[in-house]
Write a protein that holds these residues in place. Structure first.
Motif, PDB file in Angstrom:
ATOM      1  N   MET A 148       0.837  -1.189   0.000  1.00  0.00           N
ATOM      2  CA  MET A 148       0.000   0.000   0.000  1.00  0.00           C
ATOM      3  C   MET A 148       0.877   1.246   0.000  1.00  0.00           C
ATOM      4  N   ARG A 149       0.431   2.243  -0.729  1.00  0.00           N
ATOM      5  CA  ARG A 149       1.125   3.525  -0.764  1.00  0.00           C
ATOM      6  C   ARG A 149       0.242   4.581  -0.105  1.00  0.00           C
ATOM      7  N   VAL A 150       0.870   5.462   0.650  1.00  0.00           N
ATOM      8  CA  VAL A 150       0.139   6.503   1.372  1.00  0.00           C
ATOM      9  C   VAL A 150       0.907   7.820   1.291  1.00  0.00           C
ATOM     10  N   ARG A 151       0.236   8.879   1.648  1.00  0.00           N
ATOM     11  CA  ARG A 151       0.916  10.157   1.853  1.00  0.00           C
ATOM     12  C   ARG A 151       0.636  10.605   3.283  1.00  0.00           C
ATOM     13  N   ILE A 152       1.547  11.376   3.827  1.00  0.00           N
ATOM     14  CA  ILE A 152       1.408  11.854   5.200  1.00  0.00           C
ATOM     15  C   ILE A 152       0.876  13.286   5.170  1.00  0.00           C
ATOM     16  N   GLU A 153      -0.067  13.581   6.028  1.00  0.00           N
ATOM     17  CA  GLU A 153      -0.542  14.950   6.214  1.00  0.00           C
ATOM     18  C   GLU A 153      -0.439  15.288   7.692  1.00  0.00           C
ATOM     19  N   TRP A 154       0.161  16.414   8.004  1.00  0.00           N
ATOM     20  CA  TRP A 154       0.328  16.765   9.407  1.00  0.00           C
ATOM     21  C   TRP A 154       0.323  18.277   9.610  1.00  0.00           C
ATOM     22  N   THR A 155      -0.044  18.644  10.823  1.00  0.00           N
ATOM     23  CA  THR A 155      -0.040  20.045  11.239  1.00  0.00           C
ATOM     24  C   THR A 155       1.156  20.273  12.143  1.00  0.00           C
ATOM     25  N   TYR A 156       1.928  21.274  11.805  1.00  0.00           N
ATOM     26  CA  TYR A 156       3.144  21.613  12.563  1.00  0.00           C
ATOM     27  C   TYR A 156       2.866  22.865  13.385  1.00  0.00           C
ATOM     28  N   LYS A 157       3.174  22.775  14.676  1.00  0.00           N
ATOM     29  CA  LYS A 157       2.967  23.944  15.540  1.00  0.00           C
ATOM     30  C   LYS A 157       4.254  24.281  16.269  1.00  0.00           C
ATOM     31  N   LYS A 158       4.723  25.479  16.049  1.00  0.00           N
ATOM     32  CA  LYS A 158       5.916  25.968  16.746  1.00  0.00           C
ATOM     33  C   LYS A 158       5.498  26.469  18.124  1.00  0.00           C
ATOM     34  N   PRO A 159       6.242  26.101  19.180  1.00  0.00           N
ATOM     35  CA  PRO A 159       5.883  26.569  20.522  1.00  0.00           C
ATOM     36  C   PRO A 159       5.759  28.100  20.556  1.00  0.00           C
ATOM     37  N   LYS A 160       4.633  28.533  21.017  1.00  0.00           N
ATOM     38  CA  LYS A 160       4.344  29.974  21.103  1.00  0.00           C
ATOM     39  C   LYS A 160       4.534  30.659  19.751  1.00  0.00           C
ATOM     40  N   GLY A 161       4.254  29.919  18.687  1.00  0.00           N
ATOM     41  CA  GLY A 161       4.426  30.465  17.346  1.00  0.00           C
ATOM     42  C   GLY A 161       3.306  30.021  16.423  1.00  0.00           C
ATOM     43  N   PRO A 162       3.501  30.221  15.137  1.00  0.00           N
ATOM     44  CA  PRO A 162       2.449  29.909  14.161  1.00  0.00           C
ATOM     45  C   PRO A 162       2.277  28.407  13.938  1.00  0.00           C
ATOM     46  N   THR A 163       1.152  28.071  13.331  1.00  0.00           N
ATOM     47  CA  THR A 163       0.827  26.696  12.954  1.00  0.00           C
ATOM     48  C   THR A 163       0.704  26.618  11.442  1.00  0.00           C
ATOM     49  N   THR A 164       1.229  25.550  10.854  1.00  0.00           N
ATOM     50  CA  THR A 164       1.110  25.381   9.403  1.00  0.00           C
ATOM     51  C   THR A 164       0.852  23.918   9.072  1.00  0.00           C
ATOM     52  N   PHE A 165       0.459  23.678   7.827  1.00  0.00           N
ATOM     53  CA  PHE A 165       0.041  22.340   7.393  1.00  0.00           C
ATOM     54  C   PHE A 165       0.976  21.836   6.299  1.00  0.00           C
ATOM     55  N   PHE A 166       1.351  20.551   6.368  1.00  0.00           N
ATOM     56  CA  PHE A 166       2.218  19.948   5.365  1.00  0.00           C
ATOM     57  C   PHE A 166       1.602  18.642   4.873  1.00  0.00           C
ATOM     58  N   LYS A 167       1.968  18.277   3.648  1.00  0.00           N
ATOM     59  CA  LYS A 167       1.634  16.935   3.161  1.00  0.00           C
ATOM     60  C   LYS A 167       2.773  16.438   2.284  1.00  0.00           C
ATOM     61  N   SER A 168       3.010  15.140   2.348  1.00  0.00           N
ATOM     62  CA  SER A 168       4.124  14.530   1.633  1.00  0.00           C
ATOM     63  C   SER A 168       3.679  13.986   0.286  1.00  0.00           C
ATOM     64  N   GLU A 169       4.657  13.522  -0.470  1.00  0.00           N
ATOM     65  CA  GLU A 169       4.356  12.765  -1.671  1.00  0.00           C
ATOM     66  C   GLU A 169       3.958  11.346  -1.266  1.00  0.00           C
ATOM     67  N   GLU A 170       3.411  10.594  -2.229  1.00  0.00           N
ATOM     68  CA  GLU A 170       3.072   9.198  -1.964  1.00  0.00           C
ATOM     69  C   GLU A 170       4.332   8.372  -1.768  1.00  0.00           C
ATOM     70  N   MET A 171       4.257   7.406  -0.866  1.00  0.00           N
ATOM     71  CA  MET A 171       5.382   6.507  -0.621  1.00  0.00           C
ATOM     72  C   MET A 171       4.837   5.202  -0.058  1.00  0.00           C
ATOM     73  N   LYS A 172       5.698   4.211   0.048  1.00  0.00           N
ATOM     74  CA  LYS A 172       5.286   2.949   0.651  1.00  0.00           C
ATOM     75  C   LYS A 172       4.867   3.176   2.094  1.00  0.00           C
ATOM     76  N   ALA A 173       3.871   2.419   2.539  1.00  0.00           N
ATOM     77  CA  ALA A 173       3.335   2.602   3.885  1.00  0.00           C
ATOM     78  C   ALA A 173       4.406   2.417   4.957  1.00  0.00           C
ATOM     79  N   ALA A 174       5.291   1.442   4.775  1.00  0.00           N
ATOM     80  CA  ALA A 174       6.337   1.201   5.778  1.00  0.00           C
ATOM     81  C   ALA A 174       7.281   2.392   5.887  1.00  0.00           C
ATOM     82  N   GLU A 175       7.618   3.000   4.749  1.00  0.00           N
ATOM     83  CA  GLU A 175       8.490   4.180   4.768  1.00  0.00           C
ATOM     84  C   GLU A 175       7.777   5.353   5.437  1.00  0.00           C
ATOM     85  N   ALA A 176       6.496   5.505   5.126  1.00  0.00           N
ATOM     86  CA  ALA A 176       5.722   6.603   5.716  1.00  0.00           C
ATOM     87  C   ALA A 176       5.645   6.467   7.234  1.00  0.00           C
ATOM     88  N   ALA A 177       5.487   5.240   7.726  1.00  0.00           N
ATOM     89  CA  ALA A 177       5.414   5.026   9.172  1.00  0.00           C
ATOM     90  C   ALA A 177       6.713   5.432   9.850  1.00  0.00           C
TER      91      ALA A 177
END
Length: 219
Positions: free
Chosen positions: A1-30
């Motif tokens: 199975m191939r998946v992409r990762i999506e995550w929200t990054y929050k800097k302590p006492k700073g801004p929040t932003t959103f990222f997503k990766s390219e597709e990759m094998k599930a084991a690599e993504a984990a």
């Protein structure tokens, strides 16, 4: 199975932003996701498969543990050849897959009669590959199919019309087989040079040389 990762990054006492990766094998993504979470700055993280189904870290790890003993991460190379004078076809397929943390390669071919064109031979080679996947027990998984036949791959992708009755029957047979096995296909068109393993197997079949072997590959 191939998946992409999506995550929200929050800097302590700073801004929040959103990222997503390219597709990759599930084991690599984990592995990557585990590394990301260790930063302590990931607020939300999920995995999305090719059907846009969402997986949590816990769900993905459970899935990965479950499939380790079964063949998975299969990549199939297929090719068909047709001898116009003899009216015989040579079919070749190569299946790369992983099982129990090891990698394997299966090679097989077949000489068949009754087909009428090279395009039919290409379809028949893909059907042979599906039979091999079934024997391996590869079901309900994503599988990549690679070949040098633009006709077959573009017709299965519904990008080219299927005008010939024989090819339409082959396309239906292949799609029905995939539905029965729960295989979710992705396709890749290769140059003949990059498909040389399957091409050689098809040629050997035309020459009457039968091949069937499975070997473990070095990591």
């Amino acid at each position: 199975m191939r998946v992409r990762i999506e995550w929200t990054y929050k800097k302590p006492k700073g801004p929040t932003t959103f990222f997503k990766s390219e597709e990759m094998k599930a084991a690599e993504a984990a592995l990557i996701a585990e590394d990301l979470t260790q930063t302590g700055r990931v607020k939300e993280l999920q995995f999305l498969d090719t059907n846009d189904q969402s997986w949590s870290m816990k769900e993905l790890n459970k899935f990965l543990r479950g499939i380790q003993t079964e063949p998975h991460d299969a990549i199939v190379y297929f090719d068909g050849g047709f001898d116009l004078e003899e009216k015989v076809s040579g079919l070749g397929c190569v299946v790369y897959y992983a099982q129990n943390h090891k990698n394997y390669r299966l090679r097989t071919n077949a000489k068949v009669e009754g087909l009428k064109s090279n395009n039919e031979a290409e379809y028949a080679a893909l059907h042979l590959a599906l039979q091999e996947l079934d024997l391996l027990g590869i079901r309900h998984q994503e599988v990549t199919f690679a070949g040098d036949s633009q006709v077959v791959i573009n017709q299965l992708l519904d990008e080219w019309p299927v005008m010939e009755e024989e090819l339409s029957k082959w396309a239906d047979r292949i799609e029905n087989k995939m539905d029965e096995s729960g295989i979710r296909p992705s396709y890749s068109v290769l140059s003949r040079k990059k498909n040389k393993e399957a091409d050689r197997l098809a040629t050997q079949a035309l020459q009457g040389v039968e091949v069937r072997s499975t070997i473990e590959l070095e990591n």
